[in-house]
Design a protein around this motif. Structure first.
Motif, PDB file in Angstrom:
ATOM      1  N   SER A   1       0.964  -1.093  -0.080  1.00 26.06           N
ATOM      2  CA  SER A   1       0.187  -0.039  -0.054  1.00 26.06           C
ATOM      3  C   SER A   1       0.812   1.240   0.009  1.00 26.06           C
ATOM      4  O   SER A   1       2.102   1.157   0.137  1.00 26.06           O
ATOM      5  CB  SER A   1      -1.027   0.034   1.198  1.00 26.06           C
TER       6      SER A   1
ATOM      7  N   LYS B   1      -5.313   6.206   0.915  1.00 25.35           N
ATOM      8  CA  LYS B   1      -4.418   4.958   0.858  1.00 25.35           C
ATOM      9  C   LYS B   1      -4.944   3.945  -0.300  1.00 25.35           C
ATOM     10  O   LYS B   1      -6.185   3.989  -0.689  1.00 25.35           O
ATOM     11  CB  LYS B   1      -4.797   4.504   2.107  1.00 25.35           C
TER      12      LYS B   1
ATOM     13  N   GLU C   1       0.205   5.845   0.425  1.00 26.42           N
ATOM     14  CA  GLU C   1      -0.694   6.916   0.909  1.00 26.42           C
ATOM     15  C   GLU C   1      -0.217   8.051   0.176  1.00 26.42           C
ATOM     16  O   GLU C   1       0.952   8.421  -0.175  1.00 26.42           O
ATOM     17  CB  GLU C   1      -0.646   7.448   2.539  1.00 26.42           C
TER      18      GLU C   1
END
Length: 79
Positions: free
Chosen positions: A28, A39, A30
């Motif tokens: 992931s 995100k 952000e």
């Protein structure tokens, strides 16, 4: 796109490329969207690619031509 400058488009393109690199290396990432943080997951890779294509097109549209105008083809006919 009204009101978007070349510099803004380049900054957005850079952010989305950074997001793509980060998501490719991990699960992931952000990103600051201007309206808050978002995100992104590896599953968002298609959306990231779509945004890169969008901002790349905006940069190309806003970048002045190196020739300073439209290109012209000239023909020379020998006598």
């Amino acid at each position: 796109m009204a009101g978007i400058t070349l510099e803004q488009a380049q900054a957005q393109l850079a952010k989305w490329i950074e997001a793509s690199t980060a998501v490719a290396a991990s699960q992931s990432y952000e990103i600051e969207t201007g309206n808050g943080r978002r995100k992104l997951q590896r599953a968002d890779a298609a959306e990231i690619r779509q945004m890169i294509e969008f901002w790349d097109a905006q940069v190309k549209t806003l970048t002045p031509s190196a020739a300073g105008g439209r290109r012209r083809t000239r023909y020379i006919v020998p006598e």
